[in-house]
Scaffold this motif. Structure first.
Motif, PDB file in Angstrom:
ATOM      1  N   MET A  55     -64.088  51.678  -7.788  1.00 44.17           N
ATOM      2  CA  MET A  55     -64.433  51.149  -6.465  1.00 44.17           C
ATOM      3  C   MET A  55     -63.527  51.697  -5.374  1.00 44.17           C
ATOM      4  SD  MET A  55     -65.043  47.203  -7.739  1.00 44.17           S
ATOM      5  CE  MET A  55     -65.832  46.482  -6.319  1.00 44.17           C
ATOM      6  N   GLY A  56     -62.482  52.432  -5.772  1.00 42.02           N
ATOM      7  CA  GLY A  56     -61.591  53.035  -4.792  1.00 42.02           C
ATOM      8  C   GLY A  56     -60.550  52.095  -4.225  1.00 42.02           C
ATOM      9  N   PHE A  57     -60.273  50.994  -4.926  1.00 43.53           N
ATOM     10  CA  PHE A  57     -59.303  50.021  -4.429  1.00 43.53           C
ATOM     11  C   PHE A  57     -57.879  50.340  -4.874  1.00 43.53           C
ATOM     12  CE2 PHE A  57     -62.880  46.653  -4.432  1.00 43.53           C
ATOM     13  CZ  PHE A  57     -63.329  47.132  -3.209  1.00 43.53           C
ATOM     14  N   ILE A  58     -57.744  51.029  -6.002  1.00 40.18           N
ATOM     15  CA  ILE A  58     -56.425  51.409  -6.492  1.00 40.18           C
ATOM     16  C   ILE A  58     -56.491  52.855  -6.965  1.00 40.18           C
ATOM     17  CG2 ILE A  58     -55.778  49.063  -7.179  1.00 40.18           C
ATOM     18  CD1 ILE A  58     -56.437  49.823 -10.051  1.00 40.18           C
ATOM     19  N   GLN A  59     -55.306  53.450  -7.149  1.00 39.15           N
ATOM     20  CA  GLN A  59     -55.226  54.811  -7.672  1.00 39.15           C
ATOM     21  C   GLN A  59     -53.908  54.974  -8.406  1.00 39.15           C
ATOM     22  OE1 GLN A  59     -55.476  57.138  -4.100  1.00 39.15           O
ATOM     23  NE2 GLN A  59     -53.311  56.867  -3.586  1.00 39.15           N
ATOM     24  N   CYS A  60     -53.783  56.065  -9.163  1.00 43.16           N
ATOM     25  CA  CYS A  60     -52.538  56.361  -9.894  1.00 43.16           C
ATOM     26  C   CYS A  60     -51.666  57.272  -9.038  1.00 43.16           C
ATOM     27  CB  CYS A  60     -52.844  57.045 -11.217  1.00 43.16           C
ATOM     28  SG  CYS A  60     -53.555  55.945 -12.443  1.00 43.16           S
ATOM     29  N   ASP A  61     -50.385  56.957  -8.980  1.00 33.55           N
ATOM     30  CA  ASP A  61     -49.478  57.841  -8.251  1.00 33.55           C
ATOM     31  C   ASP A  61     -48.919  58.893  -9.201  1.00 33.55           C
ATOM     32  OD1 ASP A  61     -47.615  56.542  -9.794  1.00 33.55           O
ATOM     33  OD2 ASP A  61     -46.713  55.422  -8.138  1.00 33.55           O
TER      34      ASP A  61
ATOM     35  N   LEU B 280     -46.253  59.014 -10.743  1.00 35.25           N
ATOM     36  CA  LEU B 280     -45.508  58.458 -11.869  1.00 35.25           C
ATOM     37  C   LEU B 280     -46.415  57.680 -12.812  1.00 35.25           C
ATOM     38  CD1 LEU B 280     -42.384  57.141  -9.911  1.00 35.25           C
ATOM     39  CD2 LEU B 280     -42.624  59.289 -11.180  1.00 35.25           C
ATOM     40  N   ASP B 281     -47.739  57.886 -12.649  1.00 33.51           N
ATOM     41  CA  ASP B 281     -48.721  57.204 -13.475  1.00 33.51           C
ATOM     42  C   ASP B 281     -48.661  55.682 -13.336  1.00 33.51           C
ATOM     43  OD1 ASP B 281     -49.876  59.493 -14.456  1.00 33.51           O
ATOM     44  OD2 ASP B 281     -48.517  59.599 -16.183  1.00 33.51           O
ATOM     45  N   SER B 282     -48.251  55.227 -12.165  1.00 36.07           N
ATOM     46  CA  SER B 282     -48.286  53.793 -11.871  1.00 36.07           C
ATOM     47  C   SER B 282     -49.438  53.520 -10.912  1.00 36.07           C
ATOM     48  CB  SER B 282     -46.965  53.350 -11.219  1.00 36.07           C
ATOM     49  OG  SER B 282     -45.901  53.465 -12.129  1.00 36.07           O
ATOM     50  N   TYR B 283     -49.978  52.329 -10.996  1.00 30.80           N
ATOM     51  CA  TYR B 283     -51.083  51.980 -10.118  1.00 30.80           C
ATOM     52  C   TYR B 283     -50.557  51.519  -8.758  1.00 30.80           C
ATOM     53  CZ  TYR B 283     -54.246  52.201 -14.088  1.00 30.80           C
ATOM     54  OH  TYR B 283     -54.978  52.636 -15.158  1.00 30.80           O
ATOM     55  N   VAL B 284     -51.173  52.007  -7.724  1.00 29.20           N
ATOM     56  CA  VAL B 284     -50.862  51.577  -6.356  1.00 29.20           C
ATOM     57  C   VAL B 284     -52.182  51.289  -5.649  1.00 29.20           C
ATOM     58  CG1 VAL B 284     -48.691  52.850  -6.176  1.00 29.20           C
ATOM     59  CG2 VAL B 284     -50.845  53.956  -5.503  1.00 29.20           C
ATOM     60  N   ALA B 285     -52.117  50.370  -4.689  1.00 30.48           N
ATOM     61  CA  ALA B 285     -53.322  50.030  -3.945  1.00 30.48           C
ATOM     62  C   ALA B 285     -53.616  51.113  -2.921  1.00 30.48           C
ATOM     63  CB  ALA B 285     -53.153  48.681  -3.251  1.00 30.48           C
ATOM     64  N   THR B 286     -54.872  51.470  -2.781  1.00 31.01           N
ATOM     65  CA  THR B 286     -55.296  52.402  -1.739  1.00 31.01           C
ATOM     66  C   THR B 286     -55.330  51.670  -0.399  1.00 31.01           C
ATOM     67  OG1 THR B 286     -57.616  51.872  -2.054  1.00 31.01           O
ATOM     68  CG2 THR B 286     -56.710  53.671  -3.388  1.00 31.01           C
ATOM     69  N   GLN B 287     -55.577  52.434   0.639  1.00 33.68           N
ATOM     70  CA  GLN B 287     -55.706  51.811   1.954  1.00 33.68           C
ATOM     71  C   GLN B 287     -56.851  50.795   1.952  1.00 33.68           C
ATOM     72  OE1 GLN B 287     -56.745  54.505   5.182  1.00 33.68           O
ATOM     73  NE2 GLN B 287     -55.393  53.401   6.581  1.00 33.68           N
ATOM     74  N   LEU B 288     -57.947  51.153   1.286  1.00 34.02           N
ATOM     75  CA  LEU B 288     -59.075  50.240   1.190  1.00 34.02           C
ATOM     76  C   LEU B 288     -58.701  49.005   0.386  1.00 34.02           C
ATOM     77  CD1 LEU B 288     -62.014  49.418   1.517  1.00 34.02           C
ATOM     78  CD2 LEU B 288     -62.600  50.914  -0.414  1.00 34.02           C
ATOM     79  N   GLY B 289     -57.990  49.180  -0.702  1.00 36.37           N
ATOM     80  CA  GLY B 289     -57.579  48.037  -1.519  1.00 36.37           C
ATOM     81  C   GLY B 289     -56.699  47.083  -0.748  1.00 36.37           C
ATOM     82  N   LYS B 290     -55.754  47.623   0.038  1.00 33.00           N
ATOM     83  CA  LYS B 290     -54.883  46.773   0.852  1.00 33.00           C
ATOM     84  C   LYS B 290     -55.685  46.044   1.932  1.00 33.00           C
ATOM     85  CE  LYS B 290     -50.649  49.470   0.141  1.00 33.00           C
ATOM     86  NZ  LYS B 290     -49.609  50.316   0.779  1.00 33.00           N
ATOM     87  N   ALA B 291     -56.695  46.722   2.472  1.00 31.86           N
ATOM     88  CA  ALA B 291     -57.541  46.095   3.491  1.00 31.86           C
ATOM     89  C   ALA B 291     -58.324  44.927   2.908  1.00 31.86           C
ATOM     90  CB  ALA B 291     -58.494  47.126   4.085  1.00 31.86           C
TER      91      ALA B 291
ATOM     92  N   ASP C 114     -67.419  41.892  -2.330  1.00 28.89           N
ATOM     93  CA  ASP C 114     -67.680  41.705  -0.902  1.00 28.89           C
ATOM     94  C   ASP C 114     -66.961  42.770  -0.079  1.00 28.89           C
ATOM     95  OD1 ASP C 114     -69.234  39.494  -1.420  1.00 28.89           O
ATOM     96  OD2 ASP C 114     -67.583  38.070  -1.161  1.00 28.89           O
ATOM     97  N   GLY C 115     -65.746  43.126  -0.524  1.00 25.83           N
ATOM     98  CA  GLY C 115     -64.987  44.151   0.192  1.00 25.83           C
ATOM     99  C   GLY C 115     -65.689  45.495   0.165  1.00 25.83           C
ATOM    100  N   ALA C 116     -66.266  45.845  -0.989  1.00 23.52           N
ATOM    101  CA  ALA C 116     -67.005  47.103  -1.079  1.00 23.52           C
ATOM    102  C   ALA C 116     -68.222  47.081  -0.164  1.00 23.52           C
ATOM    103  CB  ALA C 116     -67.432  47.341  -2.528  1.00 23.52           C
ATOM    104  N   PHE C 117     -68.918  45.941  -0.101  1.00 23.38           N
ATOM    105  CA  PHE C 117     -70.082  45.801   0.771  1.00 23.38           C
ATOM    106  C   PHE C 117     -69.679  45.938   2.247  1.00 23.38           C
ATOM    107  CE2 PHE C 117     -72.645  42.866   3.397  1.00 23.38           C
ATOM    108  CZ  PHE C 117     -73.890  43.458   3.275  1.00 23.38           C
TER     109      PHE C 117
END
Length: 900
Positions: free
Chosen positions: A616-622, A624-635, A645-648
């Motif tokens: 859904m594009g809310f998180i991604q791997c940095d 260091l192979d750790s998960y971080v929230a994308t700009q969309l995920g933080k929004a 609902d956020g994706a919609f």
């Protein structure tokens, strides 16, 4: 006495009742007669003793309906002594009060370390000492010093809230930088708790700031007037206050607002000031809709680097040990209730003690299609409700409800009736009102207070509900989500003060209202078509018995023949075990993981559960192979949206950025229309007529969204909206959202709630909920745009959000900031020449009274004393308006000076 006995035999008016009196020495409760009970009404024999077939009439407000007579209730065994059922939870435990003087039951006991002003305030509210179980709970290991969490269970009405209040207030009083959150599931409970806590902390001052806390120059700072006070603020979806972490010491919040506050505090690192969090109604942790938020909050709090005392409580916790293990908490459970409760089952006009209905036998003819169930032979009814000669009361369940309510009111007590639907509430209220004492049987002061209540309801800038107009003169009202918040508040207050004797509420509001009654009547054991659960049943039954006013409480569950077996099983069912709300089919785990990652609380890889968030594009791997929230995920987290609902919203907003329609208001209003729980029934004929009236700008918005007039026209002619594929479901969602946006348009253009409700064939409470929730949703949308870097869009939406709060057009925005000046009232002032805050500030309160009179939606009854009393009320209101305008005007002038 002979005359009385004769009347008793002929009319059944002096029948037996279980509205008993009890003394502290008695362990059982004697059956007495209504004739010997509190009886405040002077009954008119000609009205009450008439034959059932004689048509008597009483007049409500605006309609005349025939009077009815409630069935008599007779005792079947005069020697029967009502005993409490095991369901009442009254068990002999060590916490039961004794006659021995115990100094530790005093709030001033040294171990509690409560300040004298706090103890005095609690004493003034009637709390002079605590129960033994409360003492034992408070003195649990590590609780008073805040080093240990607590999970405890106590019956409704057993005093469990006071334990949490004391622990929470200790944390705030001991550290002036400390923050506390008290989390409740319903807005009504939040509002009530805010009022209660403000009374408790009134005039309590905390220790002043030391010089070094202000960098050595504290004297140069201007001290805020309330800086040493304990500030209690309520946050909920329909609230006008934006959730600001720095403006409160104790925040009373709904689940959603609490989660938002915690996320904000984690983000700006102010979470270190949080010292205690109270989770009320902890059993809702497994609620399919909202319980996961409570679980999410607790999980994040336990992941913080500093310690936060978590206090969880509930009246209906079965596996309390599992919850205490999860929260690493001390456990305490009590079954004590200060007011004993007696439970009864009502079936086919017979009243059975609940304790005797544990099992039932099937008839020998159970294999036949027409077989029925009967109670065990050893389950003897203690009373019987006589059949009614009125055709309206041929249904034995309705007849029982009306008879029991009538008996309670004529004995001088309050009664709470629960129904399965809004329509059922209003129908029961009307029937009950037709058997209760009317104007010629009541004290004139009672009539006056009820007429005042009707006047207050008229003054809410909406039409008086015709059903309330009919029932309130008899002391009856209904309470459900279809009426507005203001109406519910007035009804609750009137019931609490004795102006109303009967309130009929929906089962779904059982946990959302705090209206204790001498007698609680359940019209049936269903909520809609489904049987209620054991927890909900206890919530409703827990309203029986009012400390300080009643010696005993009673509950009556009325059931139909077809439900008998299920109801008996329900009455004796164990409470369900609470489980995680994150494991439901709604994939709540996605929201939990997104928030945890976005808040940097964990660094562990949970690949299988995170794949959906990655897609859904809310998180991604940095790197260091750790998960971080994308700009969309933080929004999505910042705006408190569900991932779906956020994706919609993201898809909708991306398209809006390409061609936002700026020459009208429909596109902004559509953007501000909530997307959560869009379960709305569209009246397609109304939808068609509304889009036909849209201007060019509104039509362009509709076309831009992909909505087709031909589809609306087909639906208005009886077509079906397809929702088979994901694309079809999303398209249906857009239609529903646009239908709500049309209602929002009318609200923002000063159409009253009741008029919008009538226009769109919607309950006025539903329309008001839209009006309130859109404000919180709009704030979330602005945060979403800011987080996404869409600054221009955020600024435009922020500018328009003021109109949502005002419920008015742009020219009234300045006036709408003044206390008591909103929407229709603002328009009346504007049309009378008060077009600015300055004009109000420079007017005398007496000048404003005639304008306020014009702003009233209907003409009030005007008698000499009524007119004088109402004029005094308006003058006091005008004084508040003038003072508010003066403060705002001073701010404006100061800003002008600063600008120069």
């Amino acid at each position: 006495m002979n005359k009385v006995n004769a009347m008793e035999r002929q009319q059944g008016l002096f029948h037996k009742t279980t509205v008993e009196s009890v003394t502290s020495q008695q362990r059982h409760f004697h059956t007495t007669t209504v004739a010997g009970s509190k009886r405040p009404y002077s009954e008119t024999p000609s009205a009450h003793h008439a034959e059932p077939n004689k048509r008597l009439y009483f007049q409500g407000i605006g309609r005349v309906v025939p009077r009815l007579i409630a069935s008599s209730i007779v005792a079947l065994d005069a020697a029967t002594i009502a005993t409490p059922s095991e369901y009442s939870q009254r068990k002999a435990i060590s916490a039961t009060p004794t006659s021995i003087v115990d100094r530790s039951l005093s709030l001033s006991f040294s171990r509690y370390c409560l300040p004298v002003p706090l103890v005095n305030n609690l004493n003034a509210l009637g709390i002079k000492e605590i129960y033994p179980w409360q003492k034992q709970c408070l003195l649990g290991p590590g609780l008073l010093d805040g080093t240990k969490n607590l999970v405890y269970s106590a019956p409704t009405g057993g005093g469990k809230s006071l334990v949490a209040d004391i622990l929470m207030l200790k944390r705030v009083l001991e550290d002036r930088n400390a923050k506390a959150l008290l989390i409740l599931p319903y807005v009504a409970l939040v509002q009530e708790k805010v009022r209660w806590l403000r009374n408790i902390v009134q005039d309590i001052k905390r220790k002043p700031l030391e010089t070094d806390e202000r960098g050595g120059n504290a004297w140069i700072w201007q001290k805020r007037p309330d800086e040493d006070d304990i500030r209690v603020v309520g946050f909920f979806g329909g609230g006008k206050i934006r959730a600001t972490w720095s403006d409160f010491d104790i925040a009373v919040c709904t689940f959603e607002k609490a989660n938002m506050l915690i996320n904000t505090a984690i983000d700006d690192c102010s979470i270190t000031n949080l010292r205690t969090v109270v989770l009320d109604e902890l059993h809702m942790v497994d609620d399919d809709q909202r319980g996961y938020l409570m679980e999410l909050i607790a999980t994040k709090l336990m992941s913080l680097e500093h310690s936060v005392q978590i206090i969880g409580m509930s009246a209906t916790l079965a596996n309390i040990e599992a919850l205490s293990t999860w929260l690493d908490a001390h456990t305490y459970r009590t079954f004590y209730r200060p007011i004993p409760v007696q439970e009864y089952l009502v079936h086919e006009g017979k009243i059975y003690p609940a304790s005797t209905t544990r099992s039932i036998l099937k008839n020998p003819s159970q294999l036949q299609p027409d077989s029925s169930l009967t109670l065990r032979l050893d389950s003897r009814p203690v009373r019987a409700i006589q059949a009614s000669q009125h055709k309206e009361f041929q249904d034995p369940v309705l007849n029982a409800v009306v008879a029991l309510a009538n008996e309670t009111v004529r004995s001088g007590y309050g009664v709470l009736v629960f129904c399965s639907s809004r329509q059922g509430c209003e129908s029961d209220a009307r029937f009950i009102s037709r058997v209760l004492p009317q104007a010629n049987e009541l004290d004139p002061s009672v009539i006056e207070k009820r007429l005042d209540l009707l006047g207050d309801l008229r003054n809410l800038s909406m039409d008086l509900d015709p059903n309330l107009a009919e029932t309130i003169p008899a002391g009856v009202a209904f309470h459900h989500a279809g009426i507005t918040t203001e109406e519910r508040d007035l009804i609750s207050t009137a019931y609490d003060t004795g102006v109303l004797k009967v309130v009929v509420a929906t089962c779904s509001l059982a946990a959302g209202i705090n209206l204790p009654a001498r007698r609680v009547i359940l019209h049936n054991a269903r909520m809609g078509r489904d049987l209620i659960g054991p927890s909900m049943l206890r919530q409703m039954r827990g309203r029986a018995g009012r400390k300080g006013k009643d010696e005993v409480g009673e509950t009556y569950l009325c059931c139909r023949k077809c439900d008998l077996e299920d109801v008996v099983e329900l009455m004796h069912a164990d409470l369900p075990r609470v489980s995680s709300g994150l494991t439901t089919d709604k994939r709540r785990i996605q929201r939990a993981l997104l928030e945890v990652v976005a808040s940097d609380l964990i660094q562990e890889h949970v690949e299988s559960s995170l794949q959906d968030l990655l897609k859904m594009g809310f998180i991604q791997c940095d790197n260091l192979d750790s998960y971080v929230a994308t700009q969309l995920g933080k929004a999505v987290v910042a705006s408190s949206l569900e991932p779906e609902d956020g994706a919609f919203v993201h898809r909708e907003m991306k398209r809006a950025l390409q061609a936002f329609v700026l020459d009208g208001e429909m596109h902004v209003l559509y953007t501000f229309t909530p997307v959560q729980s869009l379960i709305v029934s569209i009246n397609w004929q109304i939808f068609r007529s509304e889009i036909e009236a849209l201007d060019d700008s509104g039509l362009r918005v509709m076309m831009f969204l992909g909505l087709k007039p031909t589809v609306v026209n087909r639906m208005a002619q009886g077509g079906n909206l397809k929702e088979s594929s994901p694309d079809e479901k999303e398209r249906a969602r857009v239609y529903r959202r646009f239908y709500l946006a049309l209602q929002l348009k009318d609200l923002c253009n000063e159409m009253p709630v009741h008029a919008v409700a009538r226009k769109y064939d919607m309950p006025r409470g539903t329309v008001q909920t839209l009006e309130q929730t859109c404000q919180g949703f709009a704030a979330g949308m602005i945060k979403f745009c800011q987080q996404m870097g869409w600054g221009a869009m955020a600024a435009m939406l922020d500018h328009f959000s003021d109109r949502l709060k005002a419920g008015a057009k742009t020219d009234l925005l300045a006036l709408s900031k003044v206390t008591f000046i909103k929407s229709r009232t603002a328009r009346v002032f504007y049309d009378n020449g008060f077009k600015s805050v300055a004009s109000l500030a420079n007017a005398s309160p007496k000048e404003l009274v005639p304008i306020l009179m014009q702003a009233q939606p209907t003409k009030l009854r005007v008698k000499s004393k009524d007119g004088q009393k109402y004029a005094e009320k308006l003058l006091a209101k005008a004084q508040v308006i003038a003072d508010s305008a003066n403060r705002l005007w001073q701010v404006e002038m100061q800003q002008d000076l600063d600008g120069d």
